[in-house]
Write a protein that holds these residues in place. Structure first.
Motif, PDB file in Angstrom:
ATOM      1  N   SER A  61      68.560 -52.101 -50.341  1.00  0.00           N
ATOM      2  CA  SER A  61      67.179 -51.649 -50.405  1.00  0.00           C
ATOM      3  C   SER A  61      66.612 -51.572 -48.994  1.00  0.00           C
ATOM      4  N   TYR A  62      65.394 -51.112 -48.874  1.00  0.00           N
ATOM      5  CA  TYR A  62      64.681 -51.071 -47.605  1.00  0.00           C
ATOM      6  C   TYR A  62      63.195 -51.130 -47.904  1.00  0.00           C
ATOM      7  N   SER A  63      62.419 -51.467 -46.892  1.00  0.00           N
ATOM      8  CA  SER A  63      60.975 -51.536 -47.112  1.00  0.00           C
ATOM      9  C   SER A  63      60.449 -50.122 -47.333  1.00  0.00           C
ATOM     10  N   GLY A  64      59.603 -49.980 -48.298  1.00  0.00           N
ATOM     11  CA  GLY A  64      59.041 -48.664 -48.609  1.00  0.00           C
ATOM     12  C   GLY A  64      59.832 -47.883 -49.650  1.00  0.00           C
ATOM     13  N   ILE A  65      60.887 -48.477 -50.212  1.00  0.00           N
ATOM     14  CA  ILE A  65      61.701 -47.749 -51.185  1.00  0.00           C
ATOM     15  C   ILE A  65      60.896 -47.423 -52.444  1.00  0.00           C
TER      16      ILE A  65
END
Length: 133
Positions: A61-65
């Motif tokens: 995952s990543y921030s803003g997904i």
């Protein structure tokens, strides 16, 4: 060999059964009311939940997904719904027509987006050395 997925499958089956039962009662009510406000609220709720569902599927995952998934699902849904109703079906806009088609399209979009994001994020994380060359 045993796969060890029996518990996951049983929980998934129970969860699906409960969700479909609740959805059936809700749709019966929506079909009887045939209210634009209720349909719009239902569609917004489905899109918001779809964003959470999509975010929970990929391994990485990543921030803003969530916002990326929400924008992708929303834009895709608007384009495909307009094409479906204005070009393909040329049908009346009523709850018994819109909601089942919307549900089908949403299910397909979720599967596609989940597969795409899983493959893309996995490749980016595991093959980052090759990408950066």
């Amino acid at each position: 060999r045993r796969l060890g997925i029996a518990e996951t499958l049983v929980i998934g089956a129970i969860r699906s059964s409960v969700q479909v039962t609740i959805l059936g009662f809700m749709l019966k009510y929506f079909f009887q009311m045939n209210s634009w406000v209720l349909m719009l609220l239902y569609v917004v709720a489905m899109v918001l939940l779809a964003g959470f569902e999509v975010v929970g599927r990929p391994t990485y995952s990543y921030s803003g997904i969530y916002w990326d998934a929400l924008i992708a699902v929303t834009v895709n849904l608007i384009v495909v719904m307009c094409w479906t109703f204005f070009v393909v079906l040329k049908s009346a806009w009523s709850a018994p027509v819109i909601l089942p088609v919307l549900g089908t399209l949403m299910g397909n979009m979720l599967s596609c987006y989940a597969l795409m994001s899983e493959q893309l994020l996995t490749a980016m994380m595991e093959d980052s050395g090759q990408i950066e060359k």
